[in-house]
Design an enzyme around this catalytic site. Structure first.
Site, mmCIF file in Angstrom:
data_model
loop_
_atom_site.group_PDB
_atom_site.id
_atom_site.type_symbol
_atom_site.label_atom_id
_atom_site.label_comp_id
_atom_site.label_asym_id
_atom_site.label_seq_id
_atom_site.Cartn_x
_atom_site.Cartn_y
_atom_site.Cartn_z
ATOM 1 N N LYS A 39 0.915 -1.206 -0.172
ATOM 2 C CA LYS A 39 -0.128 0.129 -0.229
ATOM 3 C C LYS A 39 0.933 1.212 -0.029
ATOM 4 O O LYS A 39 0.498 2.297 -0.666
ATOM 5 C CB LYS A 39 -0.904 -0.121 1.221
ATOM 6 C CG LYS A 39 -1.809 -1.025 1.261
ATOM 7 C CD LYS A 39 -2.997 -0.913 2.355
ATOM 8 C CE LYS A 39 -2.651 -0.909 3.623
ATOM 9 N NZ LYS A 39 -1.980 -2.133 4.269
ATOM 10 N N THR A 89 4.009 1.565 -0.890
ATOM 11 C CA THR A 89 4.632 1.543 -2.381
ATOM 12 C C THR A 89 3.447 2.285 -3.535
ATOM 13 O O THR A 89 3.944 3.133 -4.352
ATOM 14 C CB THR A 89 5.103 0.318 -2.856
ATOM 15 O OG1 THR A 89 5.635 -0.173 -1.716
ATOM 16 C CG2 THR A 89 6.073 0.709 -4.235
ATOM 17 N N ARG A 118 1.925 7.708 7.498
ATOM 18 C CA ARG A 118 2.274 7.569 8.876
ATOM 19 C C ARG A 118 3.588 7.546 9.010
ATOM 20 O O ARG A 118 4.424 7.207 8.262
ATOM 21 C CB ARG A 118 1.597 6.205 9.389
ATOM 22 C CG ARG A 118 -0.118 6.257 9.363
ATOM 23 C CD ARG A 118 -0.467 4.930 9.870
ATOM 24 N NE ARG A 118 -0.229 3.741 8.812
ATOM 25 C CZ ARG A 118 -0.484 2.594 9.310
ATOM 26 N NH1 ARG A 118 -0.922 2.461 10.478
ATOM 27 N NH2 ARG A 118 -0.401 1.824 8.269
ATOM 28 N N LYS A 123 9.616 -6.098 10.222
ATOM 29 C CA LYS A 123 9.031 -5.612 9.333
ATOM 30 C C LYS A 123 9.850 -4.810 8.312
ATOM 31 O O LYS A 123 9.680 -4.753 7.145
ATOM 32 C CB LYS A 123 7.718 -4.892 9.817
ATOM 33 C CG LYS A 123 7.064 -4.367 8.438
ATOM 34 C CD LYS A 123 5.638 -3.499 9.162
ATOM 35 C CE LYS A 123 4.816 -2.688 7.958
ATOM 36 N NZ LYS A 123 5.626 -1.825 7.499
ATOM 37 N N ALA A 149 -2.955 0.315 14.018
ATOM 38 C CA ALA A 149 -4.236 -0.062 13.263
ATOM 39 C C ALA A 149 -5.312 -0.781 14.055
ATOM 40 O O ALA A 149 -6.162 -1.150 13.325
ATOM 41 C CB ALA A 149 -3.853 -0.313 11.813
ATOM 42 N N PHE A 200 -3.552 -1.920 7.359
ATOM 43 C CA PHE A 200 -4.033 -3.202 6.969
ATOM 44 C C PHE A 200 -5.006 -3.214 6.093
ATOM 45 O O PHE A 200 -4.926 -2.367 5.237
ATOM 46 C CB PHE A 200 -4.739 -3.513 8.652
ATOM 47 C CG PHE A 200 -3.780 -3.970 9.706
ATOM 48 C CD1 PHE A 200 -2.532 -4.020 9.540
ATOM 49 C CD2 PHE A 200 -4.492 -3.629 11.031
ATOM 50 C CE1 PHE A 200 -1.670 -4.098 10.562
ATOM 51 C CE2 PHE A 200 -3.493 -3.728 12.016
ATOM 52 C CZ PHE A 200 -2.351 -3.990 12.058
ATOM 53 N N PHE A 243 4.444 -8.071 -9.691
ATOM 54 C CA PHE A 243 5.767 -8.647 -9.123
ATOM 55 C C PHE A 243 6.043 -9.792 -10.525
ATOM 56 O O PHE A 243 5.145 -9.998 -11.385
ATOM 57 C CB PHE A 243 5.501 -9.905 -8.347
ATOM 58 C CG PHE A 243 5.344 -9.193 -6.817
ATOM 59 C CD1 PHE A 243 6.352 -8.949 -5.909
ATOM 60 C CD2 PHE A 243 3.939 -8.566 -6.409
ATOM 61 C CE1 PHE A 243 6.129 -8.541 -4.662
ATOM 62 C CE2 PHE A 243 3.798 -8.018 -5.059
ATOM 63 C CZ PHE A 243 5.156 -7.943 -4.358
ATOM 64 N N TRP A 271 7.035 0.044 -8.728
ATOM 65 C CA TRP A 271 8.239 -0.604 -7.738
ATOM 66 C C TRP A 271 9.475 -0.749 -8.699
ATOM 67 O O TRP A 271 10.389 -0.302 -8.156
ATOM 68 C CB TRP A 271 7.741 -1.977 -7.341
ATOM 69 C CG TRP A 271 9.071 -2.273 -6.390
ATOM 70 C CD1 TRP A 271 9.125 -2.232 -5.044
ATOM 71 C CD2 TRP A 271 9.658 -3.487 -6.751
ATOM 72 N NE1 TRP A 271 10.560 -2.876 -4.564
ATOM 73 C CE2 TRP A 271 10.563 -3.566 -5.498
ATOM 74 C CE3 TRP A 271 10.134 -4.137 -8.096
ATOM 75 C CZ2 TRP A 271 11.881 -4.595 -5.704
ATOM 76 C CZ3 TRP A 271 11.192 -5.161 -7.941
ATOM 77 C CH2 TRP A 271 12.146 -5.187 -6.758
#
Length: 804
Positions: free
Chosen positions: A255, A257, A279, A290, A509, A540, A628, A657
């Site tokens: 999200k 990205t 955020r 993460k 979240a 999320f 991807f 990306w």
């Protein structure tokens, strides 16, 4: 600011103390430099020089002698005379060749007091002579006094006009940064470091921020002051776009990205003003499992190490404020348990220089207690007791200490074990800093005053009668506001392509609403202009982050979203379609690396459900399929086809990306088109409904539950909050993000389940009730191999290594 000084005081130090934009004398070095360079808009001509020029005509080829000229006025005169084609000669009164130069000149400008031994007969007949004593600087010359005052007035008007224009909205003059994507795509930190960001003050000027509206932190970050909202209050808002996702999986949806790629496409490739609002990441996950949260590949915020580490200290400010309040709670309990009413009162309201007086926050507490007295010596014994004792019930304390580190051994602790605490021991815990209610308040507040009021309303415990005890009761509200006064300002950064980003707030979240700040969104919506876009992200999946964005954040801000961008990946949809479990660090199984249309089709049920959830709020949905290299064209086409058939306005594959904003141009065009559609935005429930009914609506309409089931403890809390007057707050569900249900292993779209509500808590300052679905950890732990193994610092270059 007009100067009226003696001639001897006109030094460069004095003249340059005046801000160039206020320099109606036109004598500062910056103003003079602009005049010489011909920057017509930004300079002002010194009144004395301007008066001389107005008196002279047809200067082409004439020789103009400046006698006694010096400083800014002399330089300004020389520059302006030469522009008019005159040949300028400067000479001081003591120069040996003065007589010859006076005789040869067509025009003589006397810039300082004439020496007595200089004869007027030295000047040839027909020569124009202008006396321009430096006293003209203050308009006091006997010659040309009225004209000089008129020029002063003209300069005043010009300066005021420019100030008024500077306060108005200005069209962006943004210089985007060029990308040269490589294949294979390097690591995030290598990409970030390969790009040279613009200086943040340059970026601020490009997007219309004034010099006094930013506070610069280093070269690439700046706080933006809230005064901008007042300056641009009449400026129409831009379009408001929310990026949400399908139910998350360990494979990731991207999200952040997509958010960055979308604004890079809008601004750097389609020349549409846009702002990303993100955020601030917690350092816990950054050093845990993460990693960072600056986006990735060629769609990130730079410098990514500054984004992920400390930033401008907002989380540290929240930690300090949170723990000050926690300390105040335990200290108050101790002091009340060890002192008489009188002793406690005398220490709370001490005599200073023989005079006793209540502080402002103490007077406010007296009024809440129905005591309207201002003299501390006039309270009765009963009033003294009511004022001095909060009678906090330690078993009801909900306020925990916080730290911005994943530390599982702080999940349950014992405090008060030192002998100095006299045996007042209790069990407590630490939460991670971003789980603090103060973080949620920062994200939802609309002004400094609003933040201060929300901080005061925070309920930290109940007293022994069951009434709420607040930060205001503890007398700490003002101190908390002081600690948070800089954190309330959004931080300005930039993307890899030089487009602006606000980074501000980062609430959890689950037990909070998981969105960046209302203030960042509001400021960005003014800056982009009516045709621009502000893109923000919800934590999320759409069932959690988006639902809370609409029902909590939009209620607090009053803002109406234009479009929802729903992010999905082929890999994640395969997992929702029944694909095998994924283990972090292990190679992906062939189901995720080879074409499998059956798994994709099966998993699209989750995408369909999330589209339907967005449609409950009346907002158009654009699906972004984050590509991807292992995705086949047939798989991507199938996702787009099903999304459109399920009610999405459009569905677009994007590869930002690997390609930057250029890989999200089609997404940007789809979002621009969707934003032109009429929306019929509506909230999911009325705040007037009972707490239990609001929970049931979310469970059934959003999660797809058959019904809800409250534990006795949860029902008791609902009854208590209703009795305390908190029943009209919105609901912030705290449940697993890994499934639409309460069971994380149930992927796709579970049905027929009963949603168990184990407890119900409240963040009164933030303004919501949060029911707990099962157990909810507010302190992550470190894995066997945390990210910090790979993070290092080069002691020579000071470069950070290993962040991702």
């Amino acid at each position: 600011l007009a100067l009226d000084l003696q001639e001897s005081l006109y030094s460069s130090k004095v003249l340059n103390a005046v801000k160039p934009e206020k320099d109606v004398d036109g004598l500062s070095s910056i103003n003079l430099g602009r005049l010489i360079h011909g920057d017509a808009y930004n300079y002002l001509v010194p009144p004395a020089a301007c008066a001389v020029m107005e008196l002279l005509e047809d200067l082409g080829g004439k020789t103009v002698l400046l006698v006694g000229a010096s400083g800014a006025v002399g330089a300004a005169l020389q520059c302006m005379l030469q522009r008019e084609g005159a040949v300028t000669v400067s000479c001081q009164w003591k120069a040996p060749q003065l007589q010859t130069k006076l005789h040869d000149a067509d025009v003589v400008v006397v810039c300082s007091t004439k020496r007595d031994d200089v004869l007027l007969s030295w000047i040839k007949p027909g020569t124009t002579v202008i006396s321009c004593s430096l006293h003209l600087l203050s308009g006091k010359s006997s010659s040309g006094e009225q004209r000089n005052h008129i020029i002063y007035d003209t300069n005043m008007v010009k300066t005021t006009e420019r100030w008024i224009q500077s306060q108005q909205y200005r069209k962006w003059d943004l210089r985007c940064l060029k990308l040269q994507p490589l294949s294979p795509v390097p690591s995030d930190i290598e990409i970030s470091r390969a790009q040279s960001p613009k200086a943040v003050d340059v970026l601020a000027k490009e997007i219309g921020l004034l010099t006094d509206e930013i506070e610069i932190y280093g070269q690439t970050k700046a706080k933006v002051r809230l005064s901008l909202l007042e300056r641009l209050k009449d400026q129409p808002d831009g379009k408001y776009v929310l990026v949400a996702g399908i139910t998350p999986t360990p494979l990731g949806e991207g999200k952040s990205t997509v958010t960055i790629g979308l604004v890079q496409a809008l601004t750097a490739h389609l020349s549409i003003n846009s702002f990303a609002c993100l955020r601030q990441p917690s350092q816990g996950p950054t050093f845990g499992v993460k990693g960072g949260a600056a986006g990735g590949g060629y769609a990130q915020v730079i410098p990514m190490e500054e984004f992920n580490l400390h930033l401008t200290g907002d989380i540290h400010a929240i930690t300090a404020a949170n723990n000050l309040l926690a300390a105040a709670i335990d200290a108050r309990i101790l002091h009340e348990n060890t002192q008489s009413d009188k002793a406690l009162y005398n220490r709370l309201v001490p005599a200073v220089n023989g005079v006793r007086g209540f502080s402002a926050i103490q007077l406010a507490r007296l009024r809440r207690l129905g005591i309207y007295k201002t003299d501390p010596d006039t309270l009765t014994e009963e009033e003294v007791r009511k004022f001095a004792r909060l009678d906090i019930d330690p078993s009801t304390i909900t306020w925990q200490r916080v730290v911005d580190t994943n530390d599982r051994f702080l999940r349950k602790i014992t405090v008060g074990q030192a002998n100095t605490e006299k045996g007042f021991i209790r069990q407590a815990q630490f939460d991670i800093a971003v789980a603090s209610e103060i973080m949620a308040i920062l994200a939802l507040t609309t002004s400094l005053q609003d933040m201060k009021e929300r901080l005061g309303k925070m309920v930290v415990a109940n007293d022994k009668k069951g009434e709420p005890v607040t930060a205001e009761d503890l007398g700490v509200t003002g101190a908390l506001a002081v600690l948070m006064k800089d954190a309330i300002k959004p931080t300005l950064m930039q993307t890899l392509e030089g487009t602006p980003v606000f980074v501000h707030a980062g609430p959890f979240a689950n037990i909070a609403h998981g969105n960046s700040s209302v203030l960042a969104d509001k400021i960005a919506l003014k800056l982009v202009g009516e045709k621009g876009f502000v893109v923000t992200e919800a934590g999320f999946g759409a069932d959690i982050g988006m639902e809370k964005f609409f029902n909590i954040k939009c209620r607090a801000s009053g803002l109406v979203p234009s479009v929802v961008v729903l992010v999905a990946t082929v890999r994640a949809l395969k997992m929702h379609g029944g694909g095998p479990n994924v283990t972090a660090g292990a190679p992906l199984k062939k189901e995720y690396t080879e074409e499998n249309l059956q798994l994709v089709a099966g998993g699209c049920c989750n995408l369909q459900k999330q589209i339907q959830i967005a449609q409950l709020f009346g907002v158009p949905v654009v699906v972004a399929v984050n590509i991807f290299k292992t995705d086949s064209a047939a798989e991507v086409d199938l996702v787009c086809k099903i999304a459109k058939q399920s009610g999405a306005f459009d569905a677009v594959p994007c590869n930002h990306w690997s390609a930057g904003g250029g890989g999200a141009v089609k997404l940007a065009q789809a979002v621009e088109e969707a934003a032109r559609q009429k929306t019929s935005f509506k909230y999911l429930y009325s705040l007037e409904l009972p707490i239990v009914e609001k929970i049931r609506i979310i469970a059934q309409k959003v999660y797809g539950a058959q019904d809800i089931e409250l534990s006795p403890a949860a029902q008791s809390q609902v009854d208590r909050y209703t009795q305390q007057g908190f029943g009209n707050l919105p609901i912030c569900m705290a449940k697993t993000h890994l499934s639409l249900s309460h069971q994380p292993e149930r992927k796709g779209v579970p049905t027929g389940f009963i949603l168990p509500i184990s407890d119900v808590r409240a963040s009164i300052g933030a303004g919501f009730i949060y029911p707990l679905v099962g157990t909810m950890s507010t302190m992550p732990g470190l894995p066997t191999r945390p990210c910090f193994y790979d993070i290092d610092l080069d002691p020579i270059t000071e470069e950070v290594k290993g962040l991702f």
